[in-house]
Design an enzyme around this catalytic site. Structure first.
Site, short mmCIF file in Angstrom:
data_model
loop_
_atom_site.label_atom_id
_atom_site.label_comp_id
_atom_site.label_asym_id
_atom_site.label_seq_id
_atom_site.Cartn_x
_atom_site.Cartn_y
_atom_site.Cartn_z
N GLY A 236 1.00 -1.21 -0.07
CA GLY A 236 -0.03 0.05 0.02
C GLY A 236 0.68 1.20 -0.06
O GLY A 236 1.89 1.17 0.63
N ASN B 220 3.91 1.87 2.57
CA ASN B 220 5.18 1.87 2.06
C ASN B 220 6.07 3.20 2.33
O ASN B 220 7.20 3.23 2.57
CB ASN B 220 5.31 1.71 0.51
CG ASN B 220 4.70 0.19 0.33
OD1 ASN B 220 4.78 -0.83 0.98
ND2 ASN B 220 4.46 -0.08 -1.10
N GLU C 10 -4.43 6.35 -2.85
CA GLU C 10 -5.34 4.80 -2.78
C GLU C 10 -6.07 5.10 -1.56
O GLU C 10 -6.77 4.30 -1.36
CB GLU C 10 -4.29 3.79 -2.43
CG GLU C 10 -3.62 3.40 -3.70
CD GLU C 10 -2.63 2.36 -3.45
OE1 GLU C 10 -2.22 1.57 -4.53
OE2 GLU C 10 -2.12 1.98 -2.34
N ASN D 64 5.47 10.41 -11.41
CA ASN D 64 6.30 9.63 -12.14
C ASN D 64 6.08 9.99 -13.48
O ASN D 64 5.08 11.12 -13.85
CB ASN D 64 6.16 8.03 -12.31
CG ASN D 64 4.87 7.42 -12.64
OD1 ASN D 64 4.19 8.18 -13.29
ND2 ASN D 64 4.50 6.19 -12.26
N GLY E 108 12.37 6.64 -13.42
CA GLY E 108 13.08 5.11 -13.42
C GLY E 108 14.47 5.37 -13.56
O GLY E 108 15.17 5.96 -12.38
N GLY F 284 8.60 3.93 -6.24
CA GLY F 284 8.10 5.32 -6.32
C GLY F 284 7.89 5.84 -4.68
O GLY F 284 7.89 6.90 -4.20
N ASP F 285 7.37 4.88 -3.75
CA ASP F 285 7.12 5.14 -2.62
C ASP F 285 8.38 5.29 -1.63
O ASP F 285 8.20 5.99 -0.76
CB ASP F 285 6.24 3.98 -2.22
CG ASP F 285 4.85 3.35 -2.68
OD1 ASP F 285 4.33 4.61 -3.53
OD2 ASP F 285 4.40 2.43 -2.73
N GLY G 211 10.42 -7.11 -3.67
CA GLY G 211 9.40 -6.84 -2.77
C GLY G 211 9.51 -5.09 -2.54
O GLY G 211 10.29 -4.38 -3.02
#
Ligand code: ADP
Length: 292
Positions: A40, A44, A137, A181, A211, A240-241, A276
């Protein structure tokens, strides 16, 4: 007394299954073993900041179930204050993730408890906070209210516009840092557009992550490219998190935005060298000898 960094966002259990191919409608396909991990965007981000030693809290919601407990354990193990993570009567959010042999993910999110966040949850939580970082989210009304309240209290406001959603002009104008991003930047400003156009939408500054190429920091009258360290990437889930958590932690420490972005690319680059999301995030000690 609140934490220096307040993250407002989701907590999800990630259920990841490797598959040769995805099932079509009405079809059953057998996959590999399920790997369960805490995820999430909000959780994160908080874990990334916590592992770096930031004084950080998450504001969010989980269910009263095994996944909720897994998420709370992971947050606490990273030193994140969970006093503002409400236990909802809805189930914990779950991301059902299938990964095909070409490395492509497809993700179905059942938001569950995350959907229960309301503007009232973020009304009176900003005293003593230096930096708030929110992502999308969780319901937009709660995020927009958090941005308004944080700005009113003089808190530095970062918004990670992920997943992309329409924000009011009023909310955009209250952001200190809009974090996106490349895809989200194109969605906002148009494909191939000059990133400086992002400031026309209202935020005081913007950071675009690119990236392996690193990031670009856009401030009034100044665009700074921040290169990423070169790494052997194995899994970019949650990169990204990691970037968002590291950026917020650095800003709360008093760094300027370009210095904070230089730190964040190192943290995010480290995270892609491990599998992960949360398990891949470095401590300060990891960073000191983990990268060139
Ligand atoms: P998102 O994961 O949100 O799509 P990006 O792919 O732009 O965002 O990645 C976020 C950050 O993670 C980048 O700015 C960079 O610092 C780091 N990163 C991602 N992929 C790589 C990579 N292959 N090598 C080094 N750093 C990476």
């Amino acid at each position: 007394m609140n934490s220096d960094v307040l993250v407002v966002g989701s907590a999800n259990a990630d259920l990841v299954v490797a598959v040769d191919r995805r099932p079509g409608g009405g079809e059953t396909v057998l996959g590999g073993d399920t790997v369960l991990s805490p995820g999430g965007k909000g959780a994160n981000t908080a874990v990334a900041a916590g592992r770096l030693g930031a004084d950080v809290a998450l504001l969010g919601a989980v269910g009263d179930d095994v996944y909720g407990r897994l998420l709370l354990d992971s947050l606490r193990a990273a030193g994140v204050d969970t006093g503002l993570v409400r236990t909802s009567d809805r189930p914990t959010g779950i991301a059902y993730i299938t990964v095909t042999p070409d490395g492509e993910n497809s993700i179905l999110v059942s938001p569950g408890a995350n959907s229960s966040l309301e503007p009232a949850d973020v009304d009176a939580v900003f005293d003593g906070v230096q930096v708030m970082v929110a992502s999308l989210e969780v319901p937009l009304p709660a995020v927009e209210h958090a941005v308004a309240k944080a700005a009113e209290k003089g808190v530095k406001v970062l918004l990670n516009l992920s997943p992309a959603a329409e924000l009011s002009a009023e909310t955009l104008a209250k952001l200190d840092v809009l974090l996106v991003n490349e895809h989200e930047a194109a969605w906002l400003a148009g494909p191939g557009a000059d990133f400086r156009k992002l400031l026309d939408l209202g935020p005081r500054s913007a950071v675009v992550t690119l990236g392996a190429a690193g990031a670009v920091v856009v401030e009034a009258g100044k665009v700074t490219e921040v290169a990423s360290p070169k790494v052997e990437a194995v899994d970019s889930t949650g990169a990204g998190d990691a970037f968002a958590g590291a950026l917020a932690a650095s800003l709360a420490d008093g760094a300027d935005l370009v210095s904070a972005a230089k730190h964040a690319v190192r943290v995010a680059a480290f995270s892609v060298t491990r599998h992960g999301a949360q398990p891949s995030y470095p401590s300060v000690a990891d960073l000191s000898y983990g990268l060139d």
